[in-house]
Design a protein around this motif. Structure first.
Motif, PDB file in Angstrom:
ATOM      1  N   LEU A 116       0.821  -1.206   0.000  1.00 57.49           N
ATOM      2  CA  LEU A 116       0.000   0.000   0.000  1.00 57.49           C
ATOM      3  C   LEU A 116       0.855   1.256   0.000  1.00 57.49           C
ATOM      4  CD1 LEU A 116      -2.738  -1.171   2.539  1.00 57.49           C
ATOM      5  CD2 LEU A 116      -2.968  -0.979   0.059  1.00 57.49           C
ATOM      6  N   VAL A 117       1.951   1.219   0.747  1.00 59.67           N
ATOM      7  CA  VAL A 117       2.867   2.359   0.770  1.00 59.67           C
ATOM      8  C   VAL A 117       3.415   2.630  -0.625  1.00 59.67           C
ATOM      9  CG1 VAL A 117       5.177   3.071   1.551  1.00 59.67           C
ATOM     10  CG2 VAL A 117       3.517   2.196   3.205  1.00 59.67           C
ATOM     11  N   LEU A 118       3.828   1.572  -1.298  1.00 61.09           N
ATOM     12  CA  LEU A 118       4.401   1.740  -2.636  1.00 61.09           C
ATOM     13  C   LEU A 118       3.355   2.175  -3.649  1.00 61.09           C
ATOM     14  CD1 LEU A 118       6.691  -1.376  -2.522  1.00 61.09           C
ATOM     15  CD2 LEU A 118       7.461   0.984  -2.688  1.00 61.09           C
ATOM     16  N   ALA A 119       2.112   1.704  -3.484  1.00 64.89           N
ATOM     17  CA  ALA A 119       1.053   2.118  -4.395  1.00 64.89           C
ATOM     18  C   ALA A 119       0.863   3.629  -4.351  1.00 64.89           C
ATOM     19  CB  ALA A 119      -0.254   1.417  -4.036  1.00 64.89           C
ATOM     20  N   VAL A 120       1.016   4.201  -3.164  1.00 68.89           N
ATOM     21  CA  VAL A 120       0.894   5.651  -3.015  1.00 68.89           C
ATOM     22  C   VAL A 120       2.157   6.356  -3.493  1.00 68.89           C
ATOM     23  CG1 VAL A 120       0.584   7.531  -1.352  1.00 68.89           C
ATOM     24  CG2 VAL A 120      -0.706   5.403  -1.080  1.00 68.89           C
ATOM     25  N   ALA A 121       3.321   5.801  -3.161  1.00 66.96           N
ATOM     26  CA  ALA A 121       4.587   6.523  -3.359  1.00 66.96           C
ATOM     27  C   ALA A 121       5.160   6.411  -4.767  1.00 66.96           C
ATOM     28  CB  ALA A 121       5.625   6.018  -2.345  1.00 66.96           C
ATOM     29  N   SER A 122       4.838   5.346  -5.505  1.00 68.93           N
ATOM     30  CA  SER A 122       5.569   5.047  -6.733  1.00 68.93           C
ATOM     31  C   SER A 122       5.546   6.142  -7.800  1.00 68.93           C
ATOM     32  CB  SER A 122       5.066   3.723  -7.334  1.00 68.93           C
ATOM     33  OG  SER A 122       3.684   3.771  -7.597  1.00 68.93           O
ATOM     34  N   PRO A 123       4.454   6.897  -8.005  1.00 69.37           N
ATOM     35  CA  PRO A 123       4.502   7.902  -9.078  1.00 69.37           C
ATOM     36  C   PRO A 123       5.375   9.118  -8.776  1.00 69.37           C
ATOM     37  CG  PRO A 123       2.228   7.352  -8.450  1.00 69.37           C
ATOM     38  CD  PRO A 123       3.127   6.819  -7.402  1.00 69.37           C
ATOM     39  N   PHE A 124       5.748   9.301  -7.515  1.00 70.76           N
ATOM     40  CA  PHE A 124       6.339  10.569  -7.124  1.00 70.76           C
ATOM     41  C   PHE A 124       7.781  10.759  -7.590  1.00 70.76           C
ATOM     42  CE2 PHE A 124       2.594  10.579  -4.547  1.00 70.76           C
ATOM     43  CZ  PHE A 124       2.286  11.917  -4.368  1.00 70.76           C
ATOM     44  N   GLY A 125       8.515   9.673  -7.820  1.00 70.68           N
ATOM     45  CA  GLY A 125       9.869   9.819  -8.349  1.00 70.68           C
ATOM     46  C   GLY A 125       9.856  10.446  -9.727  1.00 70.68           C
ATOM     47  N   TRP A 126       8.947   9.954 -10.580  1.00 68.80           N
ATOM     48  CA  TRP A 126       8.818  10.491 -11.940  1.00 68.80           C
ATOM     49  C   TRP A 126       8.336  11.941 -11.913  1.00 68.80           C
ATOM     50  CZ3 TRP A 126       3.944  11.183 -14.729  1.00 68.80           C
ATOM     51  CH2 TRP A 126       4.140  11.594 -16.064  1.00 68.80           C
ATOM     52  N   VAL A 127       7.340  12.223 -11.073  1.00 70.86           N
ATOM     53  CA  VAL A 127       6.820  13.593 -10.957  1.00 70.86           C
ATOM     54  C   VAL A 127       7.918  14.538 -10.490  1.00 70.86           C
ATOM     55  CG1 VAL A 127       5.195  15.087  -9.725  1.00 70.86           C
ATOM     56  CG2 VAL A 127       4.448  12.839 -10.547  1.00 70.86           C
TER      57      VAL A 127
END
Length: 416
Positions: free
Chosen positions: A366-377
Motif C-alpha cells: 500500500l505504501v508503494l502504491a501511493v509513493a511510486s509515481p512521485f519519483g517520476w513527478v
C-alpha cells in the motif's frame, strides 16, 4: 559507586541471538551504501541519464516493489525468515552493485532497478528475523542501533567526495560499487551463518508447508480490507507512504539540487551527509533514550515538523551558500533522528505478531502504491526548477502531519 549504564548502551551489549547478529553486521551494508548513495544521481547524470529519467527509474523501481511487496509475506513464510533474507539480499543488493559498477547508459540503471526491487522481500524477512524474538521493551533501542550503524557509516561521505574530486567521478563511483558488492555480500553470508530461524518463522514454516504460494498470496489480498479497518495500521500506512515519498525525493534530487542548482562541487556535497549523520547520532545517544519508548505519535509529530522546517530552508537556500544549506541539513537531521526509530517502532506496535509477515507485506504494498509515481513527478519538476521536488516533499510532509494530528490512536487510548 558504579555509574548506571545507559539503556541504549545496555541494549547493544546485552543483545543476544538474531538482534545481536543483525545489529553487529549492519556496518558492512551501511559503509558502502553511504559511499555511493550521496553521488548516485550525479553519477547517472555523468553517464548521460536525464533528470526525468532519474525520476522515472525511481518510479519503475517503486512500481516493481509493489509486486515484490505483495509476495514478500508469503515468500518469507514459505522459505523462512533466514533463507529468504539471504537469497533476496543477494539478488537485491549484490547483483545491482555489479550492474551499477559496469553501467554505460540508462538501460543499465533500469536493469539494476529491476533487481533492486526485490529488496521489499528482504525488508520483510529481515525485519522479522531481527525483531520477532526481541523483547518488546528493547525494540526502539534495537532500531536505534540499526540507524546508528548507518549514521556512523554516513561519516565516510566527505571522504567519498574528496576521492571523487581527486580521481574523477565515474572511475571512483565504479570502485565504490565494486566495494559495495564485496562488503554487502560478506554481510549476507555472515548473517546466514550466525542467525537462526525465529520461533514465529518455524511456526509459519509448518503452517504453510504444502500450501501453494498463490494460495498464500490470495489470502494476503483478502486480508487487505481488514488491515485497513484497523485504525493504527491505516495511520502507519499513511505515515510510511509520506515518508517513503520524502526519502525518494531527497535521495534522488538532493545532490542534483546542490550541484546543478546551487553550484556545489562533489567535495562540498560530501560534507552535508556527514553533518546530517553527526547530528542524528547526537540525538540518538543523548535525546532518544530519554523519550518515551512505547508512545510514538508525539515524537513523530515533532520529527515531521523539524523535517519540514529543514526542507523550507533548503528550498530558499541562496546559490553557493554553504552555511545556509548546512543549517537546513542540521534542522532536517533533527527531524530524521526523531522519525527513524519511532516510525519502525510504531509499525511494530500496531501489527499483530501472529500475522507480522503478512501485514508487513500488505503495508509495504500500500505504501508503494501511493509513493511510486512521485519519483517520476519529482524528476519532471526538477527539469523545470531544481528546488521544485522539495516543494512537493514539503506538501507531502504537511499531509502526514495533518493526519497524525487528526487520527492519533494513542490519544484515544489515553482517553479510555
Amino acid at each position: 559507586m558504579r555509574t548506571p549504564r545507559s539503556p541504549l548502551i545496555a541494549s547493544l551489549i546485552e543483545a543476544r541471538g538474531n538482534p545481536r547478529a543483525c545489529m553487529y553486521t549492519e556496518p558492512l551494508w551501511g559503509i558502502p551504501f553511504n559511499l555511493y548513495a550521496p553521488f548516485a544521481s550525479v553519477y547517472m547524470l555523468a553517464l548521460g541519464v536525464s533528470e526525468s529519467s532519474i525520476g522515472l527509474i525511481a518510479t519503475v523501481g517503486l512500481s516493481l516493489q509493489m509486486i515484490t511487496s505483495v509476495l514478500s509475506g508469503p515468500i518469507t513464510d514459505k522459505l523462512g525468515r533466514k533463507r529468504a533474507t539471504f537469497i533476496f539480499d543477494t539478488v537485491s543488493w549484490s547483483i545491482p552493485a555489479l550492474i551499477w559498477a559496469f553501467a554505460q547508459d540508462v538501460t543499465w540503471f533500469y536493469a539494476a532497478a529491476i533487481c533492486n526491487s526485490m529488496l521489499r522481500i528482504t525488508m520483510t524477512s529481515w525485519t522479522c528475523l531481527f525483531i520477532e524474538d526481541a523483547p518488546a521493551n528493547k525494540v526502539v533501542h534495537f532500531w536505534t542501533w540499526v540507524h546508528i550503524a548507518g549514521l556512523l557509516s554516513g561519516l565516510v561521505a566527505p571522504v567519498a567526495g574528496l576521492l571523487i574530486e581527486r580521481f574523477e567521478l565515474i572511475p571512483t563511483m565504479r570502485a565504490f560499487y565494486f566495494f559495495t558488492f564485496v562488503s554487502m555480500t560478506a554481510k549476507f553470508v555472515i548473517l546466514n551463518i550466525v542467525c537462526t530461524e525465529t520461533e514465529q518463522g518455524m511456526r509459519r514454516l509448518d503452517e504453510t508447508r504444502g500450501v501453494p504460494l498463490r494460495t498464500l498470496v490470495w489470502e494476503l489480498i483478502r486480508t487487505i480490507p481488514r488491515v485497513l479497518r484497523t485504525r493504527g495500521t491505516f495511520l502507519a500506512v499513511v505515515v510510511l507512504a509520506m515518508n517513503a515519498i520524502y526519502i525518494t525525493i531527497r535521495g534522488s534530487f538532493f545532490a542534483v539540487l546542490l550541484q546543478e542548482g546551487l553550484g556545489f562541487s562533489p567535495g562540498q556535497i560530501g560534507y552535508f551527509p556527514a553533518i546530517r549523520s553527526a547530528v542524528i547520532l547526537l540525538f540518538f545517544f543523548f535525546v532518544i533514550p530519554r523519550l518515551h519508548q512505547e508512545r510514538h505519535i508525539g515524537t513523530l509529530v515533532l520529527g515531521i515538523i523539524a523535517t519540514a522546517a529543514g526542507t523550507v530552508l533548503l528550498i530558499f537556500s541562496p546559490v553557493g551558500s554553504i552555511g545556509f544549506v548546512a543549517l537546513a541539513t542540521l534542522v532536517e537531521a533533527v527531524g530524521a533522528a526523531l522519525l527513524a526509530p519511532y516510525i519502525e517502532a510504531f509499525v511494530t506496535a500496531v501489527i499483530d505478531p501472529r500475522e507480522r509477515a503478512t501485514v508487513l507485506a500488505i503495508v509495504g504494498t500500500l505504501v508503494l502504491a501511493v509513493a511510486s509515481p512521485f519519483g517520476w513527478v519529482a524528476g519532471l519538476l526538477s527539469e523545470q526548477a531544481k528546488s521544485l521536488p522539495f516543494v512537493l516533499a514539503l506538501g507531502v510532509l504537511t499531509i502526514a502531519l495533518t493526519l497524525l494530528l487528526i487520527r492519533n490512536p494513542e490519544r484515544e487510548t489515553s482517553a479510555r
